[in-house]
Design a protein around this motif. Sequence first.
Motif, PDB file in Angstrom:
ATOM      1  N   ILE B 322      28.942  -5.144 -43.643  1.00  0.00           N
ATOM      2  CA  ILE B 322      29.164  -3.694 -43.586  1.00  0.00           C
ATOM      3  C   ILE B 322      29.648  -3.300 -42.196  1.00  0.00           C
ATOM      4  O   ILE B 322      30.659  -2.610 -42.024  1.00  0.00           O
ATOM      5  CB  ILE B 322      27.857  -2.936 -43.923  1.00  0.00           C
ATOM      6  CG1 ILE B 322      27.422  -3.247 -45.342  1.00  0.00           C
ATOM      7  CG2 ILE B 322      28.044  -1.440 -43.741  1.00  0.00           C
ATOM      8  CD1 ILE B 322      26.052  -2.723 -45.672  1.00  0.00           C
ATOM      9  N   LEU B 378      28.411   7.620 -33.786  1.00  0.00           N
ATOM     10  CA  LEU B 378      27.808   8.953 -33.843  1.00  0.00           C
ATOM     11  C   LEU B 378      27.879   9.477 -35.271  1.00  0.00           C
ATOM     12  O   LEU B 378      28.934   9.416 -35.892  1.00  0.00           O
ATOM     13  CB  LEU B 378      28.570   9.903 -32.911  1.00  0.00           C
ATOM     14  CG  LEU B 378      27.878  11.234 -32.680  1.00  0.00           C
ATOM     15  CD1 LEU B 378      26.743  11.075 -31.705  1.00  0.00           C
ATOM     16  CD2 LEU B 378      28.843  12.277 -32.176  1.00  0.00           C
ATOM     17  N   PRO B 379      26.758   9.960 -35.811  1.00  0.00           N
ATOM     18  CA  PRO B 379      26.856  10.590 -37.113  1.00  0.00           C
ATOM     19  C   PRO B 379      27.719  11.839 -36.992  1.00  0.00           C
ATOM     20  O   PRO B 379      27.801  12.401 -35.909  1.00  0.00           O
ATOM     21  CB  PRO B 379      25.424  10.942 -37.469  1.00  0.00           C
ATOM     22  CG  PRO B 379      24.648  10.827 -36.238  1.00  0.00           C
ATOM     23  CD  PRO B 379      25.416  10.033 -35.268  1.00  0.00           C
ATOM     24  N   PHE B 384      28.414   5.266 -37.799  1.00  0.00           N
ATOM     25  CA  PHE B 384      26.971   5.449 -37.650  1.00  0.00           C
ATOM     26  C   PHE B 384      26.218   4.517 -38.593  1.00  0.00           C
ATOM     27  O   PHE B 384      25.221   3.901 -38.227  1.00  0.00           O
ATOM     28  CB  PHE B 384      26.594   6.903 -37.925  1.00  0.00           C
ATOM     29  CG  PHE B 384      25.122   7.133 -38.124  1.00  0.00           C
ATOM     30  CD1 PHE B 384      24.242   6.974 -37.074  1.00  0.00           C
ATOM     31  CD2 PHE B 384      24.619   7.490 -39.363  1.00  0.00           C
ATOM     32  CE1 PHE B 384      22.883   7.182 -37.249  1.00  0.00           C
ATOM     33  CE2 PHE B 384      23.271   7.689 -39.555  1.00  0.00           C
ATOM     34  CZ  PHE B 384      22.404   7.537 -38.492  1.00  0.00           C
ATOM     35  N   PHE B 385      26.741   4.388 -39.813  1.00  0.00           N
ATOM     36  CA  PHE B 385      26.049   3.530 -40.766  1.00  0.00           C
ATOM     37  C   PHE B 385      26.220   2.059 -40.419  1.00  0.00           C
ATOM     38  O   PHE B 385      25.339   1.253 -40.702  1.00  0.00           O
ATOM     39  CB  PHE B 385      26.514   3.834 -42.187  1.00  0.00           C
ATOM     40  CG  PHE B 385      25.931   5.107 -42.696  1.00  0.00           C
ATOM     41  CD1 PHE B 385      24.629   5.144 -43.141  1.00  0.00           C
ATOM     42  CD2 PHE B 385      26.662   6.274 -42.669  1.00  0.00           C
ATOM     43  CE1 PHE B 385      24.067   6.325 -43.569  1.00  0.00           C
ATOM     44  CE2 PHE B 385      26.111   7.457 -43.102  1.00  0.00           C
ATOM     45  CZ  PHE B 385      24.809   7.486 -43.563  1.00  0.00           C
ATOM     46  N   TRP B 388      23.645   1.662 -37.995  1.00  0.00           N
ATOM     47  CA  TRP B 388      22.364   1.845 -38.681  1.00  0.00           C
ATOM     48  C   TRP B 388      21.920   0.566 -39.377  1.00  0.00           C
ATOM     49  O   TRP B 388      20.775   0.146 -39.243  1.00  0.00           O
ATOM     50  CB  TRP B 388      22.493   3.004 -39.673  1.00  0.00           C
ATOM     51  CG  TRP B 388      21.409   3.119 -40.697  1.00  0.00           C
ATOM     52  CD1 TRP B 388      21.382   2.547 -41.933  1.00  0.00           C
ATOM     53  CD2 TRP B 388      20.183   3.848 -40.574  1.00  0.00           C
ATOM     54  NE1 TRP B 388      20.220   2.871 -42.588  1.00  0.00           N
ATOM     55  CE2 TRP B 388      19.466   3.672 -41.790  1.00  0.00           C
ATOM     56  CE3 TRP B 388      19.615   4.618 -39.581  1.00  0.00           C
ATOM     57  CZ2 TRP B 388      18.221   4.248 -42.009  1.00  0.00           C
ATOM     58  CZ3 TRP B 388      18.369   5.189 -39.803  1.00  0.00           C
ATOM     59  CH2 TRP B 388      17.682   5.003 -41.005  1.00  0.00           C
ATOM     60  N   VAL B 389      22.837  -0.083 -40.114  1.00  0.00           N
ATOM     61  CA  VAL B 389      22.441  -1.289 -40.843  1.00  0.00           C
ATOM     62  C   VAL B 389      22.099  -2.412 -39.865  1.00  0.00           C
ATOM     63  O   VAL B 389      21.144  -3.161 -40.090  1.00  0.00           O
ATOM     64  CB  VAL B 389      23.523  -1.755 -41.845  1.00  0.00           C
ATOM     65  CG1 VAL B 389      23.597  -0.823 -43.019  1.00  0.00           C
ATOM     66  CG2 VAL B 389      24.865  -1.904 -41.201  1.00  0.00           C
ATOM     67  N   PHE B 391      20.973  -2.054 -36.831  1.00  0.00           N
ATOM     68  CA  PHE B 391      19.701  -1.673 -36.221  1.00  0.00           C
ATOM     69  C   PHE B 391      18.540  -1.974 -37.167  1.00  0.00           C
ATOM     70  O   PHE B 391      17.526  -2.556 -36.780  1.00  0.00           O
ATOM     71  CB  PHE B 391      19.759  -0.183 -35.899  1.00  0.00           C
ATOM     72  CG  PHE B 391      18.706   0.270 -34.955  1.00  0.00           C
ATOM     73  CD1 PHE B 391      18.859   0.050 -33.603  1.00  0.00           C
ATOM     74  CD2 PHE B 391      17.576   0.898 -35.406  1.00  0.00           C
ATOM     75  CE1 PHE B 391      17.882   0.452 -32.721  1.00  0.00           C
ATOM     76  CE2 PHE B 391      16.602   1.308 -34.523  1.00  0.00           C
ATOM     77  CZ  PHE B 391      16.752   1.082 -33.189  1.00  0.00           C
ATOM     78  N   ASN B 392      18.750  -1.598 -38.410  1.00  0.00           N
ATOM     79  CA  ASN B 392      17.762  -1.878 -39.439  1.00  0.00           C
ATOM     80  C   ASN B 392      17.483  -3.368 -39.534  1.00  0.00           C
ATOM     81  O   ASN B 392      16.333  -3.804 -39.601  1.00  0.00           O
ATOM     82  CB  ASN B 392      18.333  -1.398 -40.778  1.00  0.00           C
ATOM     83  CG  ASN B 392      17.381  -0.483 -41.488  1.00  0.00           C
ATOM     84  OD1 ASN B 392      16.175  -0.649 -41.368  1.00  0.00           O
ATOM     85  ND2 ASN B 392      17.905   0.469 -42.195  1.00  0.00           N
ATOM     86  N   ALA B 393      18.590  -4.149 -39.513  1.00  0.00           N
ATOM     87  CA  ALA B 393      18.449  -5.604 -39.629  1.00  0.00           C
ATOM     88  C   ALA B 393      17.663  -6.156 -38.449  1.00  0.00           C
ATOM     89  O   ALA B 393      16.815  -7.031 -38.606  1.00  0.00           O
ATOM     90  CB  ALA B 393      19.822  -6.251 -39.714  1.00  0.00           C
ATOM     91  N   LEU B 395      15.366  -4.754 -36.676  1.00  0.00           N
ATOM     92  CA  LEU B 395      13.925  -4.495 -36.795  1.00  0.00           C
ATOM     93  C   LEU B 395      13.324  -5.335 -37.916  1.00  0.00           C
ATOM     94  O   LEU B 395      12.231  -5.872 -37.784  1.00  0.00           O
ATOM     95  CB  LEU B 395      13.671  -3.013 -37.049  1.00  0.00           C
ATOM     96  CG  LEU B 395      13.949  -2.095 -35.870  1.00  0.00           C
ATOM     97  CD1 LEU B 395      13.507  -0.684 -36.181  1.00  0.00           C
ATOM     98  CD2 LEU B 395      13.237  -2.578 -34.612  1.00  0.00           C
ATOM     99  N   GLU B 396      14.079  -5.465 -39.018  1.00  0.00           N
ATOM    100  CA  GLU B 396      13.589  -6.248 -40.134  1.00  0.00           C
ATOM    101  C   GLU B 396      13.421  -7.714 -39.723  1.00  0.00           C
ATOM    102  O   GLU B 396      12.493  -8.390 -40.138  1.00  0.00           O
ATOM    103  CB  GLU B 396      14.578  -6.152 -41.291  1.00  0.00           C
ATOM    104  CG  GLU B 396      13.930  -5.942 -42.647  1.00  0.00           C
ATOM    105  CD  GLU B 396      14.977  -5.559 -43.663  1.00  0.00           C
ATOM    106  OE1 GLU B 396      15.460  -6.455 -44.359  1.00  0.00           O
ATOM    107  OE2 GLU B 396      15.339  -4.371 -43.728  1.00  0.00           O
ATOM    108  N   VAL B 407      20.330   0.036 -28.443  1.00  0.00           N
ATOM    109  CA  VAL B 407      20.292   1.468 -28.158  1.00  0.00           C
ATOM    110  C   VAL B 407      20.876   1.748 -26.772  1.00  0.00           C
ATOM    111  O   VAL B 407      21.713   2.650 -26.601  1.00  0.00           O
ATOM    112  CB  VAL B 407      18.851   1.995 -28.262  1.00  0.00           C
ATOM    113  CG1 VAL B 407      18.753   3.394 -27.726  1.00  0.00           C
ATOM    114  CG2 VAL B 407      18.376   1.944 -29.696  1.00  0.00           C
ATOM    115  N   ILE B 411      24.242   3.967 -25.813  1.00  0.00           N
ATOM    116  CA  ILE B 411      24.278   5.129 -24.917  1.00  0.00           C
ATOM    117  C   ILE B 411      25.375   4.941 -23.884  1.00  0.00           C
ATOM    118  O   ILE B 411      26.180   5.846 -23.628  1.00  0.00           O
ATOM    119  CB  ILE B 411      22.917   5.313 -24.223  1.00  0.00           C
ATOM    120  CG1 ILE B 411      21.847   5.645 -25.249  1.00  0.00           C
ATOM    121  CG2 ILE B 411      23.005   6.419 -23.186  1.00  0.00           C
ATOM    122  CD1 ILE B 411      20.458   5.591 -24.690  1.00  0.00           C
TER     123      ILE B 411
END
Lengths: 499, 475
Positions: B322, B378-379, B384-385, B388-389, B391-393, B395-396, B407, B411
Amino acid sequence: MGGFPIISAVVLLPLLGALIIMAVRTATSGSFTKEEAGREGRAALLAGMIISSATFVASVVAFLTFDIGTAGYQLVEQYSWYGAISYKVGVDGLSLPLILLTTFLTPICLLASWNSIHTRVTEYVVAFLVLETFMIGVFAALDIVLFYVFFEAGLIPMFLIIGIWGGKEKIYAAFKFFLYTLLGSLFMLVAVVYMFQAAGSSDIEILETYAFSPQAQTWLWLAFLASFAVKLPMWPVHTWLPDAHVQAPTAGSVILASVLLKMGGYGFLRFSVPMFPDASQLFQPVMFALAVIAIVYTSLVAWRQTDMKKLIAYSSVAHMGFVTLGIFSFNETGVQGAMFQMISHGLISGALFLIVGVVYDRMHTREIAAYGGLVNRMPVYAALFMLFTMANVGLPGTSGFVGEILTMVGGFQASTWAAAGAALGVIFSAIYMLTLYRRVVFGEITNPALNGIRDLNVIELVCIVPLALLTLLFGVAPNLIFNVTEGAANRILSLMVGG
Amino acid sequence: MLDYTAMILAIGPELWLAAAGLLGVLLGALLKDRFNRISFTYGALALFGAAALSLLFYQGGEAFGGLVRTNTFVNFAKFVSFAIGGFALMMSEGFLRRHDTIRYEFVLLTIFASFGIGIILSASDLMTLYMGIETLSISSYVLAAFHRDSARSSEAGLKYYVLGSLASGILLYGASLVYGFSGTTNFAGISAAAPSIGMMFGMVLMIVGLGFKISAAPMHIWTPDVYEGAPTPVGAFFASAPKMATVVVFANVMFTAFGDIMDQWQLVIAIIAGMSMLIGSFGALTQMNIKRLLGYSSVANVGYALVAVAAGPAAGGSALLIFMTIYVVSSLGLFAGVLAMRRRGGMVETIDELGGLMSSRPWLAIAWTILLFSIAGLPPFGGFFGKWVVFNASLEGGLMPLAIILVISSIVSFGYYLRIVKVIWFDEPKERFETIDRSVTITVLVTALVSGILFMVFINQLASWANTAMLGLPS
């Protein structure tokens, strides 16, 4: 209204309007003469006002279909978006008044720009309408990811509004505004991802009842604080606000003070308090301390300002301190007071920025020292200025009084010292506001340039008078707002106890 | 006796590309300069055809006794690479015409590079992998130096060639070590072999070699120079099609050949990912040349992609697809925007030259702004997605430090993306750009629409495609 998606209509109408204006502009653009460009700008402003007024009407329709007696979310619409994330919007007693405030102020802002924005007017209107969509979206979102998307997206149009149509230091101010807010928001993003993974859902209704462990709550609460404290803004992360306010065009300042700051308070009420009750309790003394420091310190800073907009900007920080105080008192009085204070401050500070804008358009300076004796030339202006000065001070009979007294009563029940500190702020606000008023309005005219200054014209009256009427109306009949917010405020507090 | 059906099922798109390339050589020999003009349409058709074929044979298969094995995971990447390569080719024509370097060889090299892309994606054997990489690399070296009268272009080509050969050598050495200690060159065999210290050495050397190809820090040094020096359309190609492919190949090798010893390579990849994110985003901060800036930005973005790799196939596989899809689309759009920067008959490449683009070309400016905000994550834009994915990965996959670096790097990246936005919107208007080719304008607008808006609204669709593609990976 049956199944008509009224909230989505309110959210998306301005965006649709912006796209239409942009498309029409492209279709008609060519080599313009200056005059034609001016006419095009007027037409765009007019179209923008029609669209935002239609949005206001739509939000009023939403309000009429809203059942005040029900505490939970209403007019909910949900469409699957991405995995467990959905496009879910709806309103309750907390969000609906703020949505109405937004839709009410946007047409006023566009009208107020009629005589003050002369360059790239079409883009200005488009930016404002896009911003309106994002602001309404923030309040209407019932999915935390959707909330974050709207919350962040609002930075883009505001960045452009400050950076293109702002004052001399506009680029510095625009960057400061953007990066400050972004930095805070990214902490929130981390928390959002964590919550999403822990609870397996980003639905706010589910997250409200999900019990996070106390330790996790502490971190999540701090991450949300980073974002909302910047937005509200709280001392000591308020320093972007005076710059942004001073450099933004009048309408930008109005929307910034009236709506964007409220996102911080709304965020505390929607997320921090109900979702992380233990952490909220834990940090209550810290929040009280920060609120009191904000109230006292920024009031003193406001007193020493020589720039009118800066003074009002600092006064905004102080008044937002009352909101913090009310929210974290965790009782009905305080929370209701905080909600009321947000609406009331939205009206009053918006009007004050408009009032500063009026003389700025004429004299092109915001220095207090450049004015004096305006009452001799602008009696109507002086009267309205007086009204809002008093409202900002918190004089009984104006909405400013209700908000301040309730947040202080709420705060008093939780902590005597915090309320006592906040009460100092009321005194200080009288000092700086009356000083401002005396120096600008009273006395003899010393600056010869002021001799020919004209009183308010029709457009300015149309902008300011509705705000004055509402300020007085809510001052004498505060129940108009309390009836709407009551159910939701109690629901938030019960979630806190239950969760 | 060769099994032709299995061959076509496994590497149909590559066979098509090879045929198209060879036919192109023939046509070039016969038609000579007359082929130049039509060659771009020809090449784009070849690439779009290959993209279509990779969808047709989406399920993949195995051929040549296990030398190639394709599945939905790599076919997804093939489709995106070929399609985006086709777009890159289409928008190059105008640029090359103006620089009097319009030659069909450009198209043929792109086709052969794409052929290499297909081969590395199909590879399930170290031999195939190496040959594919060399096919891609050698075509790329020549492409980078394609503007042969320009010192900068020749320098870029030479630099790329010398460093690239070194990396290929390291990769080959690593591959030989892996072969020596596992006794096989086949990915499945390597995966089944007992891990040994020699194999670890080989694996790390392979990571270094492959890391060079995807321009991950600290093997990224060539990237800004090559992006700056190579002709802009070549840069656009490098930043899109091979980028998508090599990153996916990197993941494919890690997931299939070394899938069972993830605990051994996870830390290495994590460190590379962290360094890429930080070096890329801090490096881009001070760049004045837009192409160099995009070079550093690509280093940072490869870092984000590697976060997904480090998270492992279960957590990061579909996130990788993605993220990379959204990234390469935005990247192509930004390069197309650079192609539009022409004034007084020449290219301008410093960021300041974009001044006041908003007043002279509003749609281009808006599209570019969307692309910048999208790539910055940026959303509400699609990028952004992508973040997001990933970032999600992270943490998972339990990679908290990488999440924090992600992060921070995001910035920092806002610092330079915002600077471009500032120049476009706030600065005084400069002289108007010259008329730009329709194909460039269309590319900018379409990529902005796709990466900014469509990937946001229909992110679920993209994600479900990626998730389905993931099912093809051997577990």
